[in-house]
Design a protein around this motif. Structure first.
Motif, short mmCIF file in Angstrom:
data_model
loop_
_atom_site.label_atom_id
_atom_site.label_comp_id
_atom_site.label_asym_id
_atom_site.label_seq_id
_atom_site.Cartn_x
_atom_site.Cartn_y
_atom_site.Cartn_z
N THR A 358 0.85 -1.19 0.00
CA THR A 358 0.00 0.00 0.00
C THR A 358 0.88 1.24 0.00
O THR A 358 2.03 1.22 0.46
CB THR A 358 -0.93 0.03 1.22
N GLN A 359 0.34 2.34 -0.53
CA GLN A 359 1.10 3.58 -0.57
C GLN A 359 0.15 4.76 -0.78
O GLN A 359 -0.85 4.64 -1.49
CB GLN A 359 2.12 3.54 -1.72
N LEU A 360 0.47 5.85 -0.14
CA LEU A 360 -0.24 7.11 -0.34
C LEU A 360 0.64 7.99 -1.20
O LEU A 360 1.78 8.29 -0.83
CB LEU A 360 -0.52 7.78 1.01
N VAL A 361 0.15 8.39 -2.39
CA VAL A 361 0.96 9.17 -3.32
C VAL A 361 0.24 10.46 -3.67
O VAL A 361 -0.99 10.57 -3.53
CB VAL A 361 1.26 8.36 -4.61
N GLU A 362 1.02 11.42 -4.12
CA GLU A 362 0.46 12.70 -4.55
C GLU A 362 1.02 13.06 -5.92
O GLU A 362 2.24 13.11 -6.10
CB GLU A 362 0.77 13.81 -3.55
N THR A 363 0.15 13.28 -6.89
CA THR A 363 0.58 13.64 -8.23
C THR A 363 0.89 15.13 -8.30
O THR A 363 0.57 15.89 -7.39
CB THR A 363 -0.48 13.25 -9.26
N GLU A 364 1.48 15.53 -9.40
CA GLU A 364 2.02 16.89 -9.49
C GLU A 364 0.94 17.96 -9.39
O GLU A 364 1.19 19.04 -8.86
CB GLU A 364 2.78 17.03 -10.81
N GLU A 365 -0.26 17.67 -9.88
CA GLU A 365 -1.32 18.68 -9.81
C GLU A 365 -2.02 18.70 -8.46
O GLU A 365 -2.97 19.47 -8.26
CB GLU A 365 -2.35 18.46 -10.93
N GLY A 366 -1.56 17.87 -7.50
CA GLY A 366 -2.10 17.90 -6.15
C GLY A 366 -3.07 16.79 -5.81
O GLY A 366 -3.56 16.72 -4.68
N GLY A 367 -3.37 15.91 -6.76
CA GLY A 367 -4.26 14.79 -6.48
C GLY A 367 -3.59 13.77 -5.56
O GLY A 367 -2.41 13.43 -5.73
N ARG A 368 -4.34 13.29 -4.56
CA ARG A 368 -3.80 12.32 -3.60
C ARG A 368 -4.53 11.00 -3.80
O ARG A 368 -5.76 10.96 -3.83
CB ARG A 368 -3.98 12.83 -2.16
N TRP A 369 -3.75 9.91 -3.87
CA TRP A 369 -4.30 8.60 -4.21
C TRP A 369 -3.76 7.54 -3.27
O TRP A 369 -2.56 7.51 -2.95
CB TRP A 369 -3.94 8.25 -5.66
N PHE A 370 -4.67 6.67 -2.83
CA PHE A 370 -4.26 5.52 -2.03
C PHE A 370 -4.21 4.32 -2.96
O PHE A 370 -5.20 4.00 -3.63
CB PHE A 370 -5.27 5.26 -0.89
N THR A 371 -3.06 3.65 -3.02
CA THR A 371 -2.86 2.59 -4.00
C THR A 371 -2.49 1.26 -3.33
O THR A 371 -1.91 1.24 -2.24
CB THR A 371 -1.77 2.95 -5.01
N LEU A 372 -2.83 0.18 -4.02
CA LEU A 372 -2.44 -1.16 -3.62
C LEU A 372 -1.79 -1.83 -4.82
O LEU A 372 -2.32 -1.77 -5.94
CB LEU A 372 -3.65 -2.00 -3.17
N SER A 373 -0.63 -2.45 -4.62
CA SER A 373 0.12 -3.05 -5.72
C SER A 373 0.49 -4.49 -5.36
O SER A 373 0.82 -4.80 -4.21
CB SER A 373 1.39 -2.26 -6.01
N ARG A 374 0.43 -5.35 -6.36
CA ARG A 374 0.75 -6.76 -6.13
C ARG A 374 1.26 -7.37 -7.44
O ARG A 374 0.75 -7.07 -8.51
CB ARG A 374 -0.49 -7.51 -5.65
N ALA A 375 2.25 -8.22 -7.34
CA ALA A 375 2.77 -8.92 -8.52
C ALA A 375 1.99 -10.21 -8.73
O ALA A 375 1.49 -10.82 -7.78
CB ALA A 375 4.25 -9.22 -8.35
N ARG A 376 1.89 -10.60 -9.99
CA ARG A 376 1.15 -11.82 -10.32
C ARG A 376 1.80 -12.53 -11.50
O ARG A 376 2.21 -11.88 -12.47
CB ARG A 376 -0.30 -11.48 -10.66
#
Length: 458
Positions: A358-376
């Motif tokens: 999991t990660q909380l990221v912020e894009t350049e225009e200010g949008g904040r996104w909570f993401t989940l990543s997994r390999a498959r």
């Protein structure tokens, strides 16, 4: 969940002009003031649920068209086109683009079509001119990856199968045998080299490789049962106006969509999501699906009156080549950006087997996104194994009910990410590998900073 505001003035204005009505005449028929309708058409007021209902009742208008194609694909799609180096000197900001979309939606759409047709641009451009895959993705996003007619047919069939048997795979196999005269046969891998599934019409068999696990086998049978929604699927394909190659790709997507809707029926799946906090492992076990199937299904939950959280999905390989992306209703630039940022832990998932990051990221225009990543690792290969990383996410403000977000300060510090170095203008990124498109790299022999080089205009 609070509903997202729907600004669709271009669609309302288009309908009014097609009907040759003045704003005053349409406002009177809808029971609203002419000034309010004017504000809606100029995107200064959202389309309310009541107005949407009145449009449906008075003009037999399909509400889905309100959330369909925004001019030029919307704000983020226009921003990506304008990131092309040929526009670098214009310095068009977000406010100007908002005014453009609101005041001249036809002009914005015309610009987008011309740009895509010409195929102009450097490394940042992702126009899709002549690319059937890109054209199909744009059609999918036009529907926000939600096809209500397919969901309705799949849900009714799932309820019928559930009443006859508690085992989805067995119930599907029986349905195929009785209604479609197709039997199911599991074959050794050496009998089907390079294949996981095959329809043998001569033998009236659905042949599945032994390499497929149970979720894969169930999904394969659900795909065959998409024949029971062939009328709805064919109508969608015809309405898309694609070339032959695009039609085939779009048909494959819609068949897969129906299969997912049959395995994970909308109502039951949404209830399971809401009661579990969108617990991905629990959803996989409850519906007999794999991680990618569940992740994809999460991007489709946009039924009017019963919406789920607006997720996006992206799938990439180790080289950063994206093979699947759906922005859905999220509008996230992370799913549509021209490149991937190495600071997003999507790439880290390759080295963390069987772990969801999991990660909380912020894009350049200010949008904040909570993401989940997994390999498959997909099934089937007996030699070299393919491996992909899947990232899903949603706006941080929407993520508070997620089980994966418990204990995370969604208003706290976020990792600053971009959309690939060529589309990112952050000046002090230690991970930078190239200057932004249209900016010259600057080197100073007397000093150096955290980034290998500066660039003009920083």
């Amino acid at each position: 969940m609070a509903e997202q505001k729907l600004f669709a003035g271009h669609a309302v204005r288009r309908l009014r002009r097609q009907l040759a009505l003045t704003q005053a005449a349409m406002a009177e028929a809808l029971g609203v003031s002419a000034s309010y309708l004017n504000l809606v058409e100029r995107n200064q007021r959202p389309v309310s649920a009541m107005l949407m209902l009145r449009l449906s009742e008075v003009y037999d208008f399909d509400p889905r068209k309100l959330a369909a194609a925004e001019p030029g694909g919307g704000m983020e799609a226009l921003r990506r086109r304008l990131a092309d180096p040929i526009f670098a000197d214009l310095e068009i900001d977000r406010q100007q683009m908002e005014e453009w979309l609101a005041g001249a939606p036809g002009g914005a759409e015309a610009f987008a079509r011309a740009y895509d047709r010409i195929g102009a641009g450097g490394p940042v451009a992702d126009t899709g001119a002549g690319d059937p895959g890109r054209q199909v993705r744009r059609e999918i996003e036009r529907w926000r990856n939600h096809f209500a007619d397919l969901d309705a047919v799949a849900e009714a069939l799932a309820d019928e199968l559930r009443q006859t048997a508690g085992d989805p795979y067995g119930a599907m196999a029986e349905r195929l045998r009785v209604k479609h005269q197709l039997s199911v046969r599991i074959l050794p891998a050496d009998v089907m080299p390079g294949l996981l599934k095959r329809l043998d019409l001569h033998a009236r068999q659905i042949q599945l490789s032994e390499l497929l696990d149970m979720p894969g086998r169930t999904f394969a049978l659900a795909e065959r049962l998409s024949q029971e929604a062939r009328g709805e699927i064919d109508a969608l394909v015809r309405g898309a106006g694609l070339d032959r190659a695009g039609e085939r790709l779009y048909l494959r997507h819609l068949v897969g969509y129906f299969a997912a809707a049959l395995v994970m029926p909308y109502g039951r799946f949404l209830r399971a999501c809401e009661t579990s906090g969108y617990d991905l492992e629990l959803l996989q076990r409850r519906f007999g699906a794999n991680f990618e199937q569940v992740a994809h299904r999460l991007t489709t939950l946009q039924r009017v009156g019963a919406r789920g959280l607006p997720f996006f999905l992206i799938r990439t390989d180790r080289a950063g080549q994206v093979s699947k992306r759906f922005a859905g209703a999220s509008g996230s630039p992370l799913a549509e950006g021209p490149g991937l940022c190495p600071l997003w832990n999507l790439t880290e998932a390759f080295g963390r087997a069987d772990e969801t990051l999991t990660q909380l990221v912020e894009t350049e225009e200010g949008g904040r996104w909570f993401t989940l990543s997994r390999a498959r690792t997909p099934q089937g290969a007996q030699g070299v194994k393919a491996r992909f990383a899947l990232g899903i996410g949603l706006a941080a403000a929407e993520a508070r009910t997620l089980s994966a977000a418990r204990g995370v300060d969604l208003a706290g510090e976020a990792v600053p990410v971009g959309l690939g170095c060529r589309a990112c203008t952050r000046p002090d990124c230690p991970q930078r590998s190239a200057p932004p498109a249209g900016r010259a790299a600057l080197a100073n022999e007397r000093e150096s900073g955290v980034t290998p080089f500066g660039f003009a205009g920083d």
